[in-house]
Scaffold this active site. Structure first.
Site, PDB file in Angstrom:
ATOM      1  CG  HIS A 154     -43.998   1.760  27.635  1.00 45.74           C
ATOM      2  ND1 HIS A 154     -45.140   1.346  27.000  1.00 45.74           N
ATOM      3  CD2 HIS A 154     -42.974   1.107  27.019  1.00 45.74           C
ATOM      4  CE1 HIS A 154     -44.831   0.519  26.019  1.00 45.74           C
ATOM      5  NE2 HIS A 154     -43.520   0.338  26.027  1.00 45.74           N
ATOM      6  CG  ASN A 174     -44.043  -1.571  29.394  1.00 52.56           C
ATOM      7  OD1 ASN A 174     -44.217  -1.339  30.576  1.00 52.56           O
ATOM      8  ND2 ASN A 174     -42.845  -1.463  28.823  1.00 52.56           N
ATOM      9  NE  ARG A 187     -45.204 -10.714  26.363  1.00 56.61           N
ATOM     10  CZ  ARG A 187     -44.109 -10.352  25.698  1.00 56.61           C
ATOM     11  NH1 ARG A 187     -44.199 -10.028  24.414  1.00 56.61           N
ATOM     12  NH2 ARG A 187     -42.937 -10.299  26.299  1.00 56.61           N
ATOM     13  CB  SER A 227     -51.270  -2.831  28.352  1.00 59.01           C
ATOM     14  OG  SER A 227     -51.340  -3.339  27.033  1.00 59.01           O
ATOM     15  NE  ARG A 228     -51.695  -7.496  23.858  1.00 58.11           N
ATOM     16  CZ  ARG A 228     -50.708  -6.714  23.436  1.00 58.11           C
ATOM     17  NH1 ARG A 228     -50.942  -5.429  23.196  1.00 58.11           N
ATOM     18  NH2 ARG A 228     -49.481  -7.190  23.267  1.00 58.11           N
TER      19      ARG A 228
END
Length: 488
Positions: free
Chosen positions: A315, A321, A323, A325-326
């Site tokens: 994070h 964070n 969005r 990460s995807r």
């Protein structure tokens, strides 16, 4: 039944590390047996002595490699005890691993070591774990072959679910899927994928994006195909582009503590606390090193899952964070060459449909981390945090469940979401062409009829028949139904 190995170390040394998934215990067995989530060990196989080194050597041999526990336990290993053991057996596999790890986790160089010989040994057994490219330590003749770096590393066991994902040849099937579509159909399928990946990525975070937010996220997804190396500036720029509130836009990784809140009041509402800022910045350096250089020979789906979940656990920003990460899931697939022709996998669509499982996988890590923090609530948004754990829990984590979940979502994104949309568009085109060949129907009316019929399992509803009764002949309704059912 006495605990041995990792669980013994955790209890007797007062370690903060998570409990091993399968603790080892001495029991009435004649060979090692896995029973009810435990590893049962005959008394004759248990450590002969009760020193930390003896239990570490047992654990490395019989329980695998648990860096989170080893990072805390190694400083308790006496240098003299390790040197005596090495002098007696200088080429011992597990002694070499113990020596390498003690130096790694303490920074203390052992003096008076005997010469180490023999072939290099792997830190992670590739028959048991998914491994990364090897980094050889010449002194100890040990290969660090984890999914990460010595400073940040995920562990992925070859469970049945993980092995099935590895055997599924998903990247090859993705390329086969795109290769079978003509350019026009691929373009329309991609347009659907970008739209729905954007919508559901926001929906997972209980947001409905404005038109500007949606456009920004679509542009973000497209950038995954640029295969840009991850850097702090690059990620901060992406975060700023997808966060609408100027106050929350980042120019660098965070310099303050953040936290996640769920339902509840006061301290009980805090559901996860990422690593402190300085540690988070260090972890991001390690994560980015792995993402940029550590993917050789690693399955792309494993790489994507480890990087994306690892990022969200660190994070590094105050907002955005999830969005990002995807996005990193797609970024990793693109860097590995698993996605081309501008394709994305609508994993957020699959995750949204399996939201309870997504939350469970996130909590497999976040819940035990939360237990290592003391939180005091003062007022709305005002807390005092005290970390009672050990940094190793952020550096070394078990990503087995996350990889299994990430793989299943990629599978669903391809075989359900993308294929269904491509099939839908092919059916739509065929039905429209066939109806237009025999009837003169307004394009917008025909489009609405065909879409609603396909969505309604091949039936034109009475509502649609009433809606278009005065503009569309009855024969058209019947033809659309007949053609739709032939494509379902």
């Amino acid at each position: 039944m006495a605990a041995i190995g990792y669980e013994h170390l955790r209890r007797t040394l007062g370690l903060h590390a998570f409990a091993p998934a399968r603790p080892a215990r001495v029991g009435p067995v004649t060979r090692l047996e896995r029973r009810d989530g435990e590893l049962m060990v005959p008394a004759g196989v248990a450590p002969a002595a009760d020193t930390p080194l003896d239990h570490i050597l047992f654990a490395l041999k019989h329980e695998g490699t648990n860096l989170q526990i080893l990072a805390e336990a190694m400083p308790h290993v006496a240098a003299d005890a390790l040197l005596d053991a090495l002098r007696a057996t200088p080429n011992g596999r597990y002694l070499r691993l113990a020596g390498y790890l003690r130096e790694l986790f303490t920074g203390e160089v052992l003096d008076g070591m005997p010469a180490i010989g023999g072939a290099s040994v792997d830190l992670f057994d590739s028959a048991r774990y998914v491994t990364g490219p090897a980094r050889r330590d010449g002194k100890w003749r040990v290969n660090f072959n984890g999914l990460g770096t010595p400073g940040w590393c995920a562990t992925v066991e070859r469970t049945a679910a993980v092995q099935a994902a590895l055997d599924s040849r998903l990247p090859e099937r993705i390329r086969s899927f795109t290769g079978a579509l003509d350019d026009r159909l691929l373009e329309r399928t991609l347009a659907w994928a970008y739209l729905h990946e954007t919508r559901d990525s926001f929906a997972i975070e209980r947001e409905s994006p404005s038109a500007d937010k949606a456009r920004a996220f679509v542009e973000l997804l497209r950038q995954a195909h640029e295969r840009h190396p991850l850097t702090e500036d690059y990620l901060a720029g992406l975060q700023s582009a997808t966060v609408s509130n100027p106050v929350d836009r980042a120019v660098a990784f965070r310099h303050e503590q953040n936290w996640l809140e769920g339902p509840g009041r006061g301290a009980l509402a805090v559901s996860y606390i990422p690593p402190p800022p300085e540690l988070a910045r260090d972890l991001m350096d390690e994560l980015m090193t792995f993402a940029n250089t550590g993917g050789e020979g690693v399955d792309p789906i494993v790489m994507a899952s480890v990087v994306s979940f690892g990022f969200v656990y660190v994070h590094p920003f105050m907002d955005g964070n999830g969005r990002l990460s995807r996005f990193l899931y797609h970024h990793a697939l693109c860097r590995a060459g698993a996605l081309d022709h501008g394709l994305i996998l609508p994993v957020s669509v699959a995750m949204k449909k399996n939201e309870a499982d997504y939350l469970r996988v996130l909590q497999a890590y976040s819940v035990p981390v939360r237990e290592r923090w003391q939180v005091e609530w003062f007022d709305a948004g005002q807390y005092a945090f005290r970390f009672t754990g050990h940094p190793a829990m952020y550096r070394y984590w078990d990503a087995t469940e996350q990889v299994a979940f990430g793989s299943s979502m990629a599978e669903e994104a391809l075989e359900v979401e993308l294929r269904q949309e491509a099939d839908f568009l092919e059916a739509y085109d065929a039905i429209v062409a066939r109806v237009n060949a025999d009837f003169d129907v307004r394009g917008s009316d025909l489009s609405t009829l065909v879409v609603s019929c396909l969505d309604n399992k091949g039936v034109v509803s009475q509502r649609r028949r009433d809606q278009f009764r005065h503009r569309v002949p009855d024969a058209v309704f019947d033809l659309v139904e007949r053609l739709a059912k032939s494509h379902l």
